[in-house]
Design a protein around this motif. Structure first.
Motif, PDB file in Angstrom:
ATOM      1  N   VAL A 118       2.473  11.020  -9.558  1.00  0.00           N
ATOM      2  CA  VAL A 118       4.258  10.566  -9.887  1.00  0.00           C
ATOM      3  C   VAL A 118       4.389  11.321 -11.093  1.00  0.00           C
ATOM      4  CG1 VAL A 118       5.275   8.523 -10.325  1.00  0.00           C
ATOM      5  CG2 VAL A 118       2.770   7.669  -9.674  1.00  0.00           C
ATOM      6  N   ILE A 119       4.045  11.932 -11.514  1.00  0.00           N
ATOM      7  CA  ILE A 119       4.782  12.810 -12.873  1.00  0.00           C
ATOM      8  C   ILE A 119       4.891  14.012 -11.955  1.00  0.00           C
ATOM      9  CG2 ILE A 119       4.066  14.119 -15.025  1.00  0.00           C
ATOM     10  CD1 ILE A 119       2.185  11.995 -15.499  1.00  0.00           C
ATOM     11  N   GLU A 120       4.102  14.546 -10.747  1.00  0.00           N
ATOM     12  CA  GLU A 120       3.927  15.897 -10.123  1.00  0.00           C
ATOM     13  C   GLU A 120       5.493  15.185  -9.382  1.00  0.00           C
ATOM     14  OE1 GLU A 120       4.503  19.406  -9.051  1.00  0.00           O
ATOM     15  OE2 GLU A 120       2.726  19.085 -10.088  1.00  0.00           O
ATOM     16  N   LYS A 121       6.111  13.827  -8.960  1.00  0.00           N
ATOM     17  CA  LYS A 121       7.459  14.101  -8.055  1.00  0.00           C
ATOM     18  C   LYS A 121       8.454  14.257  -9.366  1.00  0.00           C
ATOM     19  CE  LYS A 121       9.230  12.817  -4.345  1.00  0.00           C
ATOM     20  NZ  LYS A 121       9.635  13.681  -3.458  1.00  0.00           N
ATOM     21  N   VAL A 122       8.278  13.311 -10.472  1.00  0.00           N
ATOM     22  CA  VAL A 122       9.385  13.618 -11.494  1.00  0.00           C
ATOM     23  C   VAL A 122       9.491  14.957 -11.782  1.00  0.00           C
ATOM     24  CG1 VAL A 122       9.725  13.237 -13.864  1.00  0.00           C
ATOM     25  CG2 VAL A 122       8.822  11.383 -12.909  1.00  0.00           C
ATOM     26  N   ARG A 123       8.334  15.957 -11.640  1.00  0.00           N
ATOM     27  CA  ARG A 123       8.999  17.584 -11.840  1.00  0.00           C
ATOM     28  C   ARG A 123       9.477  18.352 -10.547  1.00  0.00           C
ATOM     29  NH1 ARG A 123       3.244  17.591 -14.104  1.00  0.00           N
ATOM     30  NH2 ARG A 123       3.228  17.547 -15.767  1.00  0.00           N
ATOM     31  N   GLY A 153       0.603  -1.259   0.048  1.00  0.00           N
ATOM     32  CA  GLY A 153       0.076  -0.515   0.005  1.00  0.00           C
ATOM     33  C   GLY A 153       0.370   1.493  -0.100  1.00  0.00           C
ATOM     34  N   PHE A 154       2.232   0.947   0.180  1.00  0.00           N
ATOM     35  CA  PHE A 154       2.911   2.309  -0.072  1.00  0.00           C
ATOM     36  C   PHE A 154       3.362   2.869  -2.220  1.00  0.00           C
ATOM     37  CE2 PHE A 154       7.316   4.803   0.430  1.00  0.00           C
ATOM     38  CZ  PHE A 154       6.622   5.534   1.458  1.00  0.00           C
ATOM     39  N   ASP A 155       2.454   3.463  -1.973  1.00  0.00           N
ATOM     40  CA  ASP A 155       2.311   3.929  -3.430  1.00  0.00           C
ATOM     41  C   ASP A 155       1.259   4.863  -3.512  1.00  0.00           C
ATOM     42  OD1 ASP A 155       3.237   4.223  -6.171  1.00  0.00           O
ATOM     43  OD2 ASP A 155       2.245   1.921  -6.514  1.00  0.00           O
ATOM     44  N   TRP A 156       1.143   5.728  -5.070  1.00  0.00           N
ATOM     45  CA  TRP A 156      -0.074   6.104  -4.876  1.00  0.00           C
ATOM     46  C   TRP A 156      -0.401   5.968  -6.190  1.00  0.00           C
ATOM     47  CZ3 TRP A 156       4.815   8.837  -5.078  1.00  0.00           C
ATOM     48  CH2 TRP A 156       6.017  10.218  -4.710  1.00  0.00           C
ATOM     49  N   PRO A 157      -1.955   5.997  -6.048  1.00  0.00           N
ATOM     50  CA  PRO A 157      -3.455   5.518  -6.122  1.00  0.00           C
ATOM     51  C   PRO A 157      -3.487   5.925  -7.910  1.00  0.00           C
ATOM     52  CG  PRO A 157      -3.922   6.997  -5.317  1.00  0.00           C
ATOM     53  CD  PRO A 157      -3.131   7.246  -5.292  1.00  0.00           C
ATOM     54  N   THR A 158      -2.699   7.160  -8.650  1.00  0.00           N
ATOM     55  CA  THR A 158      -2.900   7.719  -9.905  1.00  0.00           C
ATOM     56  C   THR A 158      -1.422   7.672 -10.121  1.00  0.00           C
ATOM     57  OG1 THR A 158      -3.396   9.480  -9.834  1.00  0.00           O
ATOM     58  CG2 THR A 158      -5.510   7.814  -9.596  1.00  0.00           C
ATOM     59  N   VAL A 159      -0.991   7.961 -11.572  1.00  0.00           N
ATOM     60  CA  VAL A 159      -0.102   8.441 -12.668  1.00  0.00           C
ATOM     61  C   VAL A 159       0.001   9.727 -12.033  1.00  0.00           C
ATOM     62  CG1 VAL A 159      -0.474   8.998 -14.656  1.00  0.00           C
ATOM     63  CG2 VAL A 159       1.447   7.988 -13.902  1.00  0.00           C
ATOM     64  N   ALA A 160      -0.774  10.414 -11.840  1.00  0.00           N
ATOM     65  CA  ALA A 160      -0.835  11.815 -11.540  1.00  0.00           C
ATOM     66  C   ALA A 160       0.065  13.089 -10.636  1.00  0.00           C
ATOM     67  CB  ALA A 160      -2.167  13.059 -11.753  1.00  0.00           C
ATOM     68  N   PHE A 164      14.891   7.514 -10.161  1.00  0.00           N
ATOM     69  CA  PHE A 164      14.003   6.841  -9.123  1.00  0.00           C
ATOM     70  C   PHE A 164      12.467   7.060  -9.864  1.00  0.00           C
ATOM     71  CE2 PHE A 164      11.492   4.905  -5.630  1.00  0.00           C
ATOM     72  CZ  PHE A 164      12.502   3.640  -5.900  1.00  0.00           C
ATOM     73  N   ALA A 165      11.967   8.640 -10.057  1.00  0.00           N
ATOM     74  CA  ALA A 165      10.974   9.154  -9.992  1.00  0.00           C
ATOM     75  C   ALA A 165       9.834   8.715 -11.431  1.00  0.00           C
ATOM     76  CB  ALA A 165      10.885  10.555 -10.094  1.00  0.00           C
ATOM     77  N   VAL A 166      11.535   8.468 -12.584  1.00  0.00           N
ATOM     78  CA  VAL A 166      11.042   8.137 -13.569  1.00  0.00           C
ATOM     79  C   VAL A 166      10.341   6.901 -13.763  1.00  0.00           C
ATOM     80  CG1 VAL A 166      12.071   8.049 -16.113  1.00  0.00           C
ATOM     81  CG2 VAL A 166      12.366   9.715 -14.730  1.00  0.00           C
ATOM     82  N   VAL A 167      11.351   6.381 -13.146  1.00  0.00           N
ATOM     83  CA  VAL A 167      10.549   4.696 -13.005  1.00  0.00           C
ATOM     84  C   VAL A 167       9.691   4.352 -12.652  1.00  0.00           C
ATOM     85  CG1 VAL A 167      12.244   2.555 -11.785  1.00  0.00           C
ATOM     86  CG2 VAL A 167      13.065   3.790 -13.150  1.00  0.00           C
ATOM     87  N   ASN A 168       9.052   5.185 -11.438  1.00  0.00           N
ATOM     88  CA  ASN A 168       8.241   4.764 -10.874  1.00  0.00           C
ATOM     89  C   ASN A 168       6.769   4.683 -11.913  1.00  0.00           C
ATOM     90  OD1 ASN A 168       6.344   3.848  -8.984  1.00  0.00           O
ATOM     91  ND2 ASN A 168       6.764   6.218  -7.503  1.00  0.00           N
ATOM     92  N   VAL A 169       7.123   6.437 -12.892  1.00  0.00           N
ATOM     93  CA  VAL A 169       5.636   6.548 -13.936  1.00  0.00           C
ATOM     94  C   VAL A 169       6.185   5.180 -14.370  1.00  0.00           C
ATOM     95  CG1 VAL A 169       5.480   8.185 -15.680  1.00  0.00           C
ATOM     96  CG2 VAL A 169       6.458   9.219 -13.158  1.00  0.00           C
ATOM     97  N   ALA A 170       7.080   4.902 -14.871  1.00  0.00           N
ATOM     98  CA  ALA A 170       7.232   3.959 -16.180  1.00  0.00           C
ATOM     99  C   ALA A 170       5.655   2.608 -15.747  1.00  0.00           C
ATOM    100  CB  ALA A 170       8.227   3.128 -16.394  1.00  0.00           C
ATOM    101  N   ARG A 171       5.695   1.622 -14.117  1.00  0.00           N
ATOM    102  CA  ARG A 171       5.626   1.643 -13.330  1.00  0.00           C
ATOM    103  C   ARG A 171       4.093   1.896 -13.534  1.00  0.00           C
ATOM    104  NH1 ARG A 171       3.916   0.096  -8.485  1.00  0.00           N
ATOM    105  NH2 ARG A 171       4.948   2.790  -8.036  1.00  0.00           N
TER     106      ARG A 171
END
Length: 264
Positions: free
Chosen positions: A169-174, A160-167, A203-210
């Motif tokens: 995650v993309i903000e984290k990349v920024r 459960g240690f994860d964001w529910p949507t990709v939005a 690491f954040a970009v990998v998270n977007v890909a996942r």
């Protein structure tokens, strides 16, 4: 099995103390690891090139690596090739209860597979009773960094240690990119801090890909191939025009690059 037996005999002969090959006799578990990694990458390369003849040869080279480790294990009385085969057979049947497990009267499996739970149980059984378990146990240190990042994130997501949507995650990349820029604006620039922030960005970009269901390692391999193809195109275009790429200005190189992209 005759072919496997022949390969095992060849390997034992190569390691024979009196009549073997000096190079093969000098090898250890650690010394052949780089060769194993190289062979695995060559298998992947042959598949990406769809060169099935090369793939056959590269798979043979990779199999030889396994046979080599097995010979070393046999010499040290740790394990042999049969033990390796038995272990993977046991693992495959254990991890596929829906295929190899009990069935009901209609032939339907009585249990459904949950690979992560099965693997977690296997890790717990291998762990000393005095050592605490972690969800991250078993994520091999030797994996390519992008692949290991994906696996670490996937393990955490199961808890459960994860964001529910990709939005977000993309903000984290920024956010991570801004932190890289912040470090670059410092005087003097601290190279270790820049490296740290760049690592967070990757690491954040990998998270977007996942989150998008994309394999980051494979995506980067494809990007590498695309870049190489286009750069070679730029070289060829300039060469056809009688120009040396090393003597061209950046704007000319960019123009050639855009032309190659357009042709694709």
């Amino acid at each position: 099995m005759a072919s496997i037996d022949n390969l095992l005999t060849i390997m034992a002969t190569l390691r024979d103390p009196n009549h073997g090959c000096d190079w093969d006799k000098a090898q250890t578990f650690a010394s052949i690891v780089p060769h194993t990694l190289e062979e695995a990458h060559e298998v992947a390369d042959a598949i990406e090139r769809k060169n099935w003849s090369d793939l056959k040869d590269e798979l043979g080279d990779l199999l030889f690596q396994i046979v080599f480790y097995s010979q070393l294990g046999r010499e040290q009385h740790r394990f042999d090739f049969d033990d390796v085969v038995s272990a993977v057979c046991d693992k495959l049947t254990r991890r596929h209860p829906h295929v190899f497990g009990p069935k009901d009267a209609d032939g339907k499996p009585l249990s459904s597979p949950d690979w992560e739970d099965i693997k977690a149980q296997e890790r717990a059984e291998k762990m000393p009773s005095t050592q605490s378990c972690s969800l991250l146990d078993g994520v091999t240190q030797g994996l390519p960094a992008l692949t290991r990042a994906h696996k670490l994130q996937k393990r955490c997501a199961r808890a459960g240690f994860d964001w529910p949507t990709v939005a977000p995650v993309i903000e984290k990349v920024r956010e991570e990119l801004e932190e890289v820029e912040h470090e670059l604006a410092q005087t003097p620039v601290d190279a270790s801090r820049v490296e740290d922030e760049v690592g967070d960005l990757l690491f954040a970009v990998v998270n977007v890909a996942r989150h998008l269901g994309t394999d980051a390692e494979q995506a980067l391999r494809a990007a590498n191939q695309k870049f190489e193809r286009r750069f070679r195109g730029v070289e060829n275009q300039l060469r056809d025009n009688g120009k040396n790429i090393q003597q061209c200005q950046l704007d000319e190189l960019e123009s050639a690059w855009q032309a190659v992209k357009k042709d694709e």
